[in-house]
Scaffold this motif. Structure first.
Motif, short mmCIF file in Angstrom:
data_model
loop_
_atom_site.label_atom_id
_atom_site.label_comp_id
_atom_site.label_asym_id
_atom_site.label_seq_id
_atom_site.Cartn_x
_atom_site.Cartn_y
_atom_site.Cartn_z
N LYS A 1 36.89 24.45 92.48
CA LYS A 1 35.96 23.65 93.98
C LYS A 1 35.41 22.15 94.14
O LYS A 1 34.74 21.17 94.69
CB LYS A 1 33.99 24.30 94.31
CG LYS A 1 35.47 25.69 95.36
CD LYS A 1 34.04 26.49 95.04
CE LYS A 1 35.66 28.24 96.10
NZ LYS A 1 34.25 29.43 96.38
N HIS B 1 37.53 19.43 93.75
CA HIS B 1 37.83 19.11 95.44
C HIS B 1 36.72 18.55 96.10
O HIS B 1 38.04 17.74 96.58
CB HIS B 1 38.45 20.81 95.68
CG HIS B 1 39.32 20.67 97.19
ND1 HIS B 1 39.00 20.32 98.72
CD2 HIS B 1 40.89 20.62 97.42
CE1 HIS B 1 40.20 20.22 99.37
NE2 HIS B 1 40.61 20.29 98.60
N GLU C 1 36.84 29.15 89.29
CA GLU C 1 36.35 28.36 90.61
C GLU C 1 35.03 27.37 90.80
O GLU C 1 35.61 26.72 91.61
CB GLU C 1 36.12 29.65 91.30
CG GLU C 1 36.08 29.76 93.00
CD GLU C 1 35.34 31.06 93.36
OE1 GLU C 1 35.44 30.39 94.37
OE2 GLU C 1 35.23 31.63 92.88
N VAL D 1 40.81 27.16 96.25
CA VAL D 1 39.65 26.89 96.63
C VAL D 1 39.51 26.93 98.07
O VAL D 1 38.15 27.17 97.86
CB VAL D 1 39.06 24.95 96.08
CG1 VAL D 1 39.26 25.38 94.47
CG2 VAL D 1 40.79 24.49 96.52
#
Length: 168
Positions: free
Chosen positions: A78, A81, A74, A16
């Motif tokens: 992200k 995260h 992705e 990430v």
């Protein structure tokens, strides 16, 4: 299925933070811990990864590199995260189902709000020579090894020079 003492499959995964992580580039003092998790949709994964974050320095102190990987996109990775308290864990995404199968991971079809397909959990300790030392693979989100048990196991392994088991 990969047996202990066998070469780990090559693993190259995007993180990430915009970089790429390769298993063959890792040079830990003792092990690389590769943690495959189900994805952002999984509350058990959130608890597990946040626990790993709290214990990350204990792994580092034992010469263990850590990465957590999912099949999430992705954008989803992200968001994971940012939303979860896992700021210091290298977070990989985009693991293909085919690649997951080379690691012996179980694959589930999504229900309700889950992705169409995703991996079930797996934890691997890989030696600096990229051979499998320890593996724990689940077919359900439940019953994962606790990180305290894993740390205790690593302590014993290092103290007793204990060999990888399960190879026969």
């Amino acid at each position: 299925m990969i047996k202990p003492r066998e070469k780990a499959p090559e693993l190259e995964i995007k993180l990430v933070n915009g970089s790429t992580w390769k298993l063959s580039d890792q040079s830990p003092k003792n092990f690389t811990l590769v943690l495959f998790y189900r994805g952002k949709h999984c509350p058990v994964c959130k608890s597990q990864l946040e626990d790993l974050q709290r214990k990350l320095d204990k792994f580092t102190d034992r010469g263990v590199n850590v990465i957590a990987i999912s099949a999430d996109t992705e954008d989803v990775a992200k968001a994971t995260h940012e939303a979860w308290d896992i700021a210091d864990i290298p977070l990989g995404y985009g693991l293909s189902i085919e690649e997951a199968r080379t690691w012996g991971l179980f694959i589930s079809e999504g229900i309700k709000e889950e992705p169409k397909h995703f991996t079930e959990p797996g934890l691997f300790l890989v030696t600096p020579e990229q051979t499998i030392y320890w593996e724990s693979i689940q077919s359900m989100p439940f019953g994962r090894p606790s990180f305290n048990d894993v740390l205790g196991g690593i302590d014993y392994i290092l103290k007793a020079d204990y060999p990888a088991r399960g190879e026969a």
